[in-house]
Write an enzyme that holds these catalytic residues in place. Structure first.
Site, PDB file in Angstrom:
ATOM      1  N   HIS A  13       0.840  -1.205   0.000  1.00 45.57           N
ATOM      2  CA  HIS A  13       0.000   0.000   0.000  1.00 45.57           C
ATOM      3  C   HIS A  13       0.875   1.255   0.000  1.00 45.57           C
ATOM      4  O   HIS A  13       0.680   2.157  -0.825  1.00 45.57           O
ATOM      5  CB  HIS A  13      -0.912  -0.027   1.233  1.00 45.57           C
ATOM      6  N   GLU A  14       1.851   1.301   0.889  1.00 44.97           N
ATOM      7  CA  GLU A  14       2.691   2.508   0.996  1.00 44.97           C
ATOM      8  C   GLU A  14       3.559   2.688  -0.250  1.00 44.97           C
ATOM      9  O   GLU A  14       3.707   3.797  -0.758  1.00 44.97           O
ATOM     10  CB  GLU A  14       3.539   2.453   2.267  1.00 44.97           C
TER      11      GLU A  14
ATOM     12  N   HIS B 269       1.749   4.206  -3.129  1.00 43.51           N
ATOM     13  CA  HIS B 269       1.611   5.672  -3.094  1.00 43.51           C
ATOM     14  C   HIS B 269       2.747   6.339  -3.883  1.00 43.51           C
ATOM     15  O   HIS B 269       2.549   7.370  -4.529  1.00 43.51           O
ATOM     16  CB  HIS B 269       1.582   6.194  -1.657  1.00 43.51           C
TER      17      HIS B 269
ATOM     18  N   TYR C  32      -4.556  13.973  -3.534  1.00 46.75           N
ATOM     19  CA  TYR C  32      -4.971  13.231  -2.336  1.00 46.75           C
ATOM     20  C   TYR C  32      -6.138  13.915  -1.632  1.00 46.75           C
ATOM     21  O   TYR C  32      -6.063  14.275  -0.449  1.00 46.75           O
ATOM     22  CB  TYR C  32      -3.775  13.073  -1.399  1.00 46.75           C
TER      23      TYR C  32
ATOM     24  N   GLU D 257      -6.119   6.115  -2.841  1.00 43.72           N
ATOM     25  CA  GLU D 257      -6.170   5.145  -1.750  1.00 43.72           C
ATOM     26  C   GLU D 257      -6.519   3.745  -2.257  1.00 43.72           C
ATOM     27  O   GLU D 257      -5.933   2.750  -1.832  1.00 43.72           O
ATOM     28  CB  GLU D 257      -7.219   5.579  -0.726  1.00 43.72           C
TER      29      GLU D 257
ATOM     30  N   ASP E 108     -10.570  13.471   6.814  1.00 42.63           N
ATOM     31  CA  ASP E 108      -9.739  12.504   6.075  1.00 42.63           C
ATOM     32  C   ASP E 108      -9.621  12.900   4.591  1.00 42.63           C
ATOM     33  O   ASP E 108      -9.768  12.055   3.693  1.00 42.63           O
ATOM     34  CB  ASP E 108     -10.333  11.098   6.231  1.00 42.63           C
TER      35      ASP E 108
ATOM     36  N   HIS F 166      -9.990   7.391   2.751  1.00 41.86           N
ATOM     37  CA  HIS F 166      -9.904   5.999   3.204  1.00 41.86           C
ATOM     38  C   HIS F 166     -11.284   5.356   3.314  1.00 41.86           C
ATOM     39  O   HIS F 166     -11.399   4.205   3.725  1.00 41.86           O
ATOM     40  CB  HIS F 166      -9.184   5.904   4.558  1.00 41.86           C
TER      41      HIS F 166
HETATM   42  C1  0ZN Z   1      -2.267   6.069   5.601  1.00 47.31           C
HETATM   43  C2  0ZN Z   1      -1.475   7.323   5.995  1.00 47.31           C
HETATM   44  C3  0ZN Z   1      -1.855   7.834   7.359  1.00 47.31           C
HETATM   45  C4  0ZN Z   1      -1.068   9.028   7.772  1.00 47.31           C
HETATM   46  C5  0ZN Z   1      -1.135  10.197   7.046  1.00 47.31           C
HETATM   47  C6  0ZN Z   1      -0.265   8.965   8.898  1.00 47.31           C
HETATM   48  C7  0ZN Z   1      -0.377  11.293   7.425  1.00 47.31           C
HETATM   49  C8  0ZN Z   1       0.471  10.049   9.280  1.00 47.31           C
HETATM   50  C9  0ZN Z   1       0.415  11.237   8.521  1.00 47.31           C
HETATM   51  C10 0ZN Z   1      -2.040   5.795   4.109  1.00 47.31           C
HETATM   52  O1  0ZN Z   1      -0.946   5.381   3.702  1.00 47.31           O
HETATM   53  O2  0ZN Z   1      -3.006   6.016   3.347  1.00 47.31           O
HETATM   54  N1  0ZN Z   1      -1.895   4.880   6.381  1.00 47.31           N
HETATM   55  C11 0ZN Z   1      -2.589   3.641   6.093  1.00 47.31           C
HETATM   56  C12 0ZN Z   1      -4.087   3.746   6.397  1.00 47.31           C
HETATM   57  O3  0ZN Z   1      -4.906   3.212   5.681  1.00 47.31           O
HETATM   58  C13 0ZN Z   1      -1.965   2.512   6.883  1.00 47.31           C
HETATM   59  C14 0ZN Z   1      -2.641   1.166   6.688  1.00 47.31           C
HETATM   60  C15 0ZN Z   1      -2.476   0.659   5.264  1.00 47.31           C
HETATM   61  C16 0ZN Z   1      -2.060   0.208   7.673  1.00 47.31           C
HETATM   62  N2  0ZN Z   1      -4.422   4.457   7.480  1.00 47.31           N
HETATM   63  C17 0ZN Z   1      -5.825   4.661   7.868  1.00 47.31           C
HETATM   64  C18 0ZN Z   1      -6.001   5.978   8.550  1.00 47.31           C
HETATM   65  O4  0ZN Z   1      -4.995   6.640   8.890  1.00 47.31           O
HETATM   66  C19 0ZN Z   1      -6.341   3.528   8.771  1.00 47.31           C
HETATM   67  C20 0ZN Z   1      -5.660   3.468  10.104  1.00 47.31           C
HETATM   68  C21 0ZN Z   1      -4.404   2.992  10.343  1.00 47.31           C
HETATM   69  C22 0ZN Z   1      -6.170   3.879  11.341  1.00 47.31           C
HETATM   70  N3  0ZN Z   1      -4.117   3.082  11.670  1.00 47.31           N
HETATM   71  C23 0ZN Z   1      -5.176   3.627  12.311  1.00 47.31           C
HETATM   72  C24 0ZN Z   1      -7.399   4.411  11.734  1.00 47.31           C
HETATM   73  C25 0ZN Z   1      -5.370   3.907  13.667  1.00 47.31           C
HETATM   74  C26 0ZN Z   1      -7.585   4.693  13.069  1.00 47.31           C
HETATM   75  C27 0ZN Z   1      -6.576   4.456  14.044  1.00 47.31           C
HETATM   76  O5  0ZN Z   1      -7.174   6.354   8.711  1.00 47.31           O
HETATM   77 ZN    ZN Z   2      -2.832   5.150   1.698  1.00 42.64          ZN
END
Ligand code: 0ZN
Ligand code: ZN
Length: 194
Positions: free
Chosen positions: A34-35, A38, A49, A58, A115, A120
């Site tokens: 996923h990362e 991006h 985005y 996404e 968001d 997402h």
């Molecule tokens: C996001 C990027 C999140 C981010 C953005 C973090 C800016 C810090 C600064 C992405 O790459 O699109 N991270 C993925 C995601 O879907 C990580 C996944 C693939 C493991 N994040 C979601 C989100 O941030 C879901 C999520 C991950 C989440 N950890 C969480 C939701 C903890 C709630 C709590 O919403």
């Molecule tokens: Zn992402």
């Protein structure tokens, strides 16, 4: 340390080590995919985005993360995002199960500014598109249209997804563009009426 997330910051990837329920996020193949996707998206379609282009951005990350998981671990791969790290964040086969839409404008379709306009959340529609294209399925969507799709296998669906992302989509592409250009990609690859 103590971060339950992972991200691409336009130059490099960051993986949290997970707090309680989350195991280290670098341990999820679909998360790493996923990362990294991006990065591919940034240097190809460049999908902005935010709002629908962000939801597509996404979705392509979830789609290629899952393609990579099926490629590398065919016997244990699945359509869930994140389950390898102990927490399931999204389902591509049933987006509704995690509060995301499977239908454009349907149940759980997000309208608002959180968001980045629900990137997402509204990704669920394209995630489900890729699932249906690959595995097939039938039913009636949230808008009352019935559908019956024969899956074409991930070997073919991934080619259509990659061509759409890298040859056709552009920064302001929306879902209507994704529809048009994914059909065009299928024609390019497999012929008209394929
Ligand atoms: C996001 C990027 C999140 C981010 C953005 C973090 C800016 C810090 C600064 C992405 O790459 O699109 N991270 C993925 C995601 O879907 C990580 C996944 C693939 C493991 N994040 C979601 C989100 O941030 C879901 C999520 C991950 C989440 N950890 C969480 C939701 C903890 C709630 C709590 O919403
Ligand atoms: Zn992402």
């Amino acid at each position: 340390q103590g971060i339950d997330n992972a991200f691409w910051n336009c130059k490099l990837m960051v993986y949290g080590d997970g707090i309680q329920a989350f195991k280290p996020l670098a341990g999820g193949l679909d998360i790493a995919g996923h990362e990294m996707t991006h990065g591919v998206t940034q240097f190809s379609a460049g999908l902005n985005y935010i709002n629908e282009s962000g939801a597509l951005n996404e979705a392509f990350s979830d789609i290629f993360g899952t393609i990579i998981e099926f490629y590398a671990k065919p016997s244990s791969a699945n359509w869930l995002v994140g389950n390898e790290i102990g927490v399931t964040l999204r389902s591509m086969s049933n987006p509704n199960a995690y509060g995301n839409p499977d239908t454009y404008g349907g149940t759980n379709w997000y309208v608002g500014s959180g968001d980045n306009g629900g990137v997402h959340t509204n990704s669920g529609v394209a995630n489900y598109w890729f699932y249906l294209l690959t595995m097939g399925g039938s039913g009636t969507n949230d808008l009352g249209s019935s559908f019956n799709v024969s899956g074409i296998s991930i070997e073919k669906s991934r080619m259509i997804a990659y061509r759409t992302l890298t040859n056709y989509l552009f920064p302001t592409s929306n879902y209507a563009d994704a529809r048009f250009y994914s059909i065009l990609s299928a024609i390019d690859l497999y012929g008209a009426c394929s």
